[in-house]
Design a protein around this motif. Structure first.
Motif, PDB file in Angstrom:
ATOM      1  N   MET A 131       0.289  -1.208   0.148  1.00  0.00           N
ATOM      2  CA  MET A 131       0.143  -0.059  -0.213  1.00  0.00           C
ATOM      3  C   MET A 131       0.741   1.733  -0.128  1.00  0.00           C
ATOM      4  SD  MET A 131      -2.886  -1.186   0.192  1.00  0.00           S
ATOM      5  CE  MET A 131      -4.149  -1.734   1.167  1.00  0.00           C
ATOM      6  N   GLY A 132       1.586   1.398   1.058  1.00  0.00           N
ATOM      7  CA  GLY A 132       2.566   2.610   0.744  1.00  0.00           C
ATOM      8  C   GLY A 132       3.529   2.553   0.321  1.00  0.00           C
ATOM      9  N   SER A 133       3.768   1.715  -1.393  1.00  0.00           N
ATOM     10  CA  SER A 133       4.663   1.450  -2.343  1.00  0.00           C
ATOM     11  C   SER A 133       3.857   2.104  -3.136  1.00  0.00           C
ATOM     12  CB  SER A 133       5.451   0.921  -2.847  1.00  0.00           C
ATOM     13  OG  SER A 133       4.320  -0.696  -3.131  1.00  0.00           O
ATOM     14  N   ILE A 134       2.404   1.685  -3.417  1.00  0.00           N
ATOM     15  CA  ILE A 134       1.881   1.952  -4.661  1.00  0.00           C
ATOM     16  C   ILE A 134       0.880   4.091  -4.237  1.00  0.00           C
ATOM     17  CG2 ILE A 134       1.146   0.353  -5.388  1.00  0.00           C
ATOM     18  CD1 ILE A 134      -2.025   0.716  -3.931  1.00  0.00           C
ATOM     19  N   PHE A 135       0.752   3.721  -2.697  1.00  0.00           N
ATOM     20  CA  PHE A 135       0.836   5.528  -2.278  1.00  0.00           C
ATOM     21  C   PHE A 135       1.848   5.869  -2.397  1.00  0.00           C
ATOM     22  CE2 PHE A 135      -2.193   4.161   1.277  1.00  0.00           C
ATOM     23  CZ  PHE A 135      -2.858   2.870   0.269  1.00  0.00           C
ATOM     24  N   VAL A 136       2.674   5.953  -2.353  1.00  0.00           N
ATOM     25  CA  VAL A 136       4.259   7.262  -2.809  1.00  0.00           C
ATOM     26  C   VAL A 136       3.963   7.282  -4.393  1.00  0.00           C
ATOM     27  CG1 VAL A 136       6.565   7.508  -2.788  1.00  0.00           C
ATOM     28  CG2 VAL A 136       5.347   6.341  -1.049  1.00  0.00           C
ATOM     29  N   SER A 137       4.515   6.282  -5.306  1.00  0.00           N
ATOM     30  CA  SER A 137       3.914   6.126  -6.389  1.00  0.00           C
ATOM     31  C   SER A 137       3.476   7.076  -7.074  1.00  0.00           C
ATOM     32  CB  SER A 137       4.146   4.831  -7.050  1.00  0.00           C
ATOM     33  OG  SER A 137       5.310   4.041  -6.655  1.00  0.00           O
ATOM     34  N   LEU A 138       1.858   6.596  -6.940  1.00  0.00           N
ATOM     35  CA  LEU A 138       0.710   7.833  -7.764  1.00  0.00           C
ATOM     36  C   LEU A 138      -0.439   8.804  -7.406  1.00  0.00           C
ATOM     37  CD1 LEU A 138      -1.165   3.733  -8.964  1.00  0.00           C
ATOM     38  CD2 LEU A 138       0.861   4.809  -9.940  1.00  0.00           C
ATOM     39  N   LEU A 139       0.199   8.874  -5.497  1.00  0.00           N
ATOM     40  CA  LEU A 139      -0.512  10.063  -4.951  1.00  0.00           C
ATOM     41  C   LEU A 139       0.902  11.528  -5.225  1.00  0.00           C
ATOM     42  CD1 LEU A 139      -2.245   7.998  -2.002  1.00  0.00           C
ATOM     43  CD2 LEU A 139      -3.088   8.630  -4.773  1.00  0.00           C
ATOM     44  N   PRO A 140      -0.100  12.482  -5.290  1.00  0.00           N
ATOM     45  CA  PRO A 140       1.107  13.613  -5.142  1.00  0.00           C
ATOM     46  C   PRO A 140       1.472  13.202  -3.755  1.00  0.00           C
ATOM     47  CG  PRO A 140      -1.641  13.903  -5.244  1.00  0.00           C
ATOM     48  CD  PRO A 140      -1.439  12.560  -5.724  1.00  0.00           C
ATOM     49  N   ALA A 141       2.344  13.984  -3.649  1.00  0.00           N
ATOM     50  CA  ALA A 141       3.461  14.761  -2.454  1.00  0.00           C
ATOM     51  C   ALA A 141       2.736  15.192  -1.428  1.00  0.00           C
ATOM     52  CB  ALA A 141       5.130  15.322  -2.586  1.00  0.00           C
ATOM     53  N   GLN A 142       1.673  16.040  -1.556  1.00  0.00           N
ATOM     54  CA  GLN A 142       0.836  16.726  -0.233  1.00  0.00           C
ATOM     55  C   GLN A 142      -0.447  16.634  -0.847  1.00  0.00           C
ATOM     56  OE1 GLN A 142       2.994  20.291   0.340  1.00  0.00           O
ATOM     57  NE2 GLN A 142       4.468  19.133   1.998  1.00  0.00           N
ATOM     58  N   PRO A 143      -1.176  15.411  -0.837  1.00  0.00           N
ATOM     59  CA  PRO A 143      -2.589  15.414  -0.721  1.00  0.00           C
ATOM     60  C   PRO A 143      -3.483  16.263  -0.035  1.00  0.00           C
ATOM     61  CG  PRO A 143      -1.854  13.392  -0.219  1.00  0.00           C
ATOM     62  CD  PRO A 143      -0.773  14.207  -0.174  1.00  0.00           C
ATOM     63  N   PRO A 144      -4.258  16.617  -0.783  1.00  0.00           N
ATOM     64  CA  PRO A 144      -5.794  17.197   0.368  1.00  0.00           C
ATOM     65  C   PRO A 144      -6.088  15.890   1.720  1.00  0.00           C
ATOM     66  CG  PRO A 144      -6.738  16.880  -2.114  1.00  0.00           C
ATOM     67  CD  PRO A 144      -5.018  16.307  -1.850  1.00  0.00           C
ATOM     68  N   ALA A 145      -6.880  16.821   2.980  1.00  0.00           N
ATOM     69  CA  ALA A 145      -6.946  15.761   3.418  1.00  0.00           C
ATOM     70  C   ALA A 145      -8.401  15.340   2.263  1.00  0.00           C
ATOM     71  CB  ALA A 145      -7.905  17.040   4.399  1.00  0.00           C
ATOM     72  N   TRP A 146      -9.425  14.904   1.496  1.00  0.00           N
ATOM     73  CA  TRP A 146      -9.842  14.255   0.973  1.00  0.00           C
ATOM     74  C   TRP A 146      -9.380  13.729   0.583  1.00  0.00           C
ATOM     75  CZ3 TRP A 146     -10.417  14.118  -3.278  1.00  0.00           C
ATOM     76  CH2 TRP A 146      -9.558  14.412  -4.715  1.00  0.00           C
ATOM     77  N   MET A 147      -8.612  13.884   0.242  1.00  0.00           N
ATOM     78  CA  MET A 147      -7.872  12.794  -0.850  1.00  0.00           C
ATOM     79  C   MET A 147      -7.414  11.528  -0.369  1.00  0.00           C
ATOM     80  SD  MET A 147      -5.299  13.192  -3.901  1.00  0.00           S
ATOM     81  CE  MET A 147      -5.109  12.292  -5.102  1.00  0.00           C
ATOM     82  N   ASP A 148      -7.392  11.557   1.242  1.00  0.00           N
ATOM     83  CA  ASP A 148      -6.412  10.300   2.216  1.00  0.00           C
ATOM     84  C   ASP A 148      -8.034   9.969   2.393  1.00  0.00           C
ATOM     85  OD1 ASP A 148      -4.240  11.167   2.600  1.00  0.00           O
ATOM     86  OD2 ASP A 148      -4.584  12.097   3.877  1.00  0.00           O
ATOM     87  N   ALA A 149      -9.153  10.261   2.525  1.00  0.00           N
ATOM     88  CA  ALA A 149     -10.953   9.768   2.429  1.00  0.00           C
ATOM     89  C   ALA A 149     -10.884   8.843   1.240  1.00  0.00           C
ATOM     90  CB  ALA A 149     -11.852  10.422   2.912  1.00  0.00           C
ATOM     91  N   THR A 150     -10.965   9.611   0.484  1.00  0.00           N
ATOM     92  CA  THR A 150     -11.065   8.993  -1.355  1.00  0.00           C
ATOM     93  C   THR A 150     -10.274   7.549  -1.277  1.00  0.00           C
ATOM     94  OG1 THR A 150     -11.760  11.473  -2.180  1.00  0.00           O
ATOM     95  CG2 THR A 150     -11.462   9.764  -3.047  1.00  0.00           C
ATOM     96  N   VAL A 151      -9.041   7.388  -1.063  1.00  0.00           N
ATOM     97  CA  VAL A 151      -8.302   6.037  -1.675  1.00  0.00           C
ATOM     98  C   VAL A 151      -9.147   5.357  -0.061  1.00  0.00           C
ATOM     99  CG1 VAL A 151      -5.983   5.608  -0.511  1.00  0.00           C
ATOM    100  CG2 VAL A 151      -5.785   7.828  -2.097  1.00  0.00           C
ATOM    101  N   LEU A 152      -9.223   5.444   1.061  1.00  0.00           N
ATOM    102  CA  LEU A 152      -9.665   4.293   1.597  1.00  0.00           C
ATOM    103  C   LEU A 152     -10.724   4.205   1.323  1.00  0.00           C
ATOM    104  CD1 LEU A 152      -8.789   6.180   5.190  1.00  0.00           C
ATOM    105  CD2 LEU A 152      -7.920   4.159   4.387  1.00  0.00           C
ATOM    106  N   THR A 153     -11.765   4.547   0.666  1.00  0.00           N
ATOM    107  CA  THR A 153     -12.726   4.028   0.209  1.00  0.00           C
ATOM    108  C   THR A 153     -12.763   3.157  -0.902  1.00  0.00           C
ATOM    109  OG1 THR A 153     -13.971   6.328   0.633  1.00  0.00           O
ATOM    110  CG2 THR A 153     -15.497   4.886  -0.893  1.00  0.00           C
ATOM    111  N   ILE A 154     -11.736   4.269  -1.984  1.00  0.00           N
ATOM    112  CA  ILE A 154     -10.774   2.935  -2.917  1.00  0.00           C
ATOM    113  C   ILE A 154     -11.123   1.545  -2.302  1.00  0.00           C
ATOM    114  CG2 ILE A 154      -9.466   3.531  -4.831  1.00  0.00           C
ATOM    115  CD1 ILE A 154      -9.520   6.002  -5.254  1.00  0.00           C
ATOM    116  N   VAL A 155     -10.066   1.952  -1.344  1.00  0.00           N
ATOM    117  CA  VAL A 155      -9.364   0.539  -0.723  1.00  0.00           C
ATOM    118  C   VAL A 155     -10.929  -0.777  -0.257  1.00  0.00           C
ATOM    119  CG1 VAL A 155      -8.197  -0.903   0.836  1.00  0.00           C
ATOM    120  CG2 VAL A 155      -6.891   1.341  -0.062  1.00  0.00           C
ATOM    121  N   ALA A 156     -11.530   0.116   0.329  1.00  0.00           N
ATOM    122  CA  ALA A 156     -12.878  -1.005   0.455  1.00  0.00           C
ATOM    123  C   ALA A 156     -13.426  -1.635   0.073  1.00  0.00           C
ATOM    124  CB  ALA A 156     -13.710  -0.036   2.035  1.00  0.00           C
TER     125      ALA A 156
END
Length: 206
Positions: free
Chosen positions: A132-157
């Motif tokens: 998870m950490g490797s794909i987050f680092v590879s695919l997500l922007p360096a400083q994503p907005p707070a809403w993006m974290d919630a969206t990432v967790l929703t996608i995983v779920a």
């Protein structure tokens, strides 16, 4: 637009990883075939919860802790391998036992056991978080907005539950159960051997 593209790429890569055969696939299929649809769906839900825990850990820096204290990562990895060996042993030990008939009076107990086994399996494998950490680092922007974290967790779920729920529904049907009943001895031996090999790989991988 950049955020949408990043999230779409994350969704595809994560789904491909979830769909690749592994111990989670083996356990959900075996749970659904032996204990029925309810147990299989609860196992799928447990896989989702475990993946969410590791995804949140990856988002909020547990990898840094593992990098600082390597023994902690090794302990998680060895613990996960031992649990896989235990599951393999139980499958091999009971391979020759007949498949129990579906019984509503014991359905809840079987479903609860399936949920617990699946949750422990997912939580005992720290490589999930490393991936998870490797794909987050590879695919997500360096400083994503707070809403993006919630969206990432929703996608995983969504990815985790939908894939494993699909497996549960497919392998809990009468046709799949009848096939499993006819071939249980060899299927259990195969799945037990596969879990043992995956446990060995988890123990030896660095």
């Amino acid at each position: 637009m950049e955020y949408v593209a990043a999230l779409a790429g994350l969704a595809v890569v994560h789904l491909l990883a979830v769909a690749s055969p592994g111990p989670s696939t083996v356990l959900v299929i075996q749970t659904a075939a032996v204990s029925g649809r309810r147990a299989g769906l609860l196992a799928a839900f447990a896989m989702m919860l475990g993946a969410l825990a590791w995804a949140a850990a990856a988002l909020y820096g547990l990898q840094i802790l593992f990098a600082r204290f390597e023994w902690l990562y090794v302990a998680f990895r060895i613990g996960g391998a031992i649990y896989l060996f235990y599951l393999a042993f139980m499958l091999l030990r009971h391979a020759g036992a007949p498949l129990p008939e579906a019984d509503p009076s014991v359905g809840r107990a079987g479903a609860g056991q399936g949920f617990l086994k699946a949750l422990l399996l997912q939580l005992s494998n720290p490589k999930v978080m490393v991936f998870m950490g490797s794909i987050f680092v590879s695919l997500l922007p360096a400083q994503p907005p707070a809403w993006m974290d919630a969206t990432v967790l929703t996608i995983v779920a969504i990815n985790e539950f939908c894939w494993f729920a699909l497996l549960a529904l497919l392998f809990s049907g009468q046709t799949a159960r009848a096939f499993y009943q006819r071939t249980k001895l060899w299927l259990d031996r195969f799945m037990g051997g596969a879990l043992a090999l995956l446990g060995l790989k988890l123990a030896l991988d660095r």
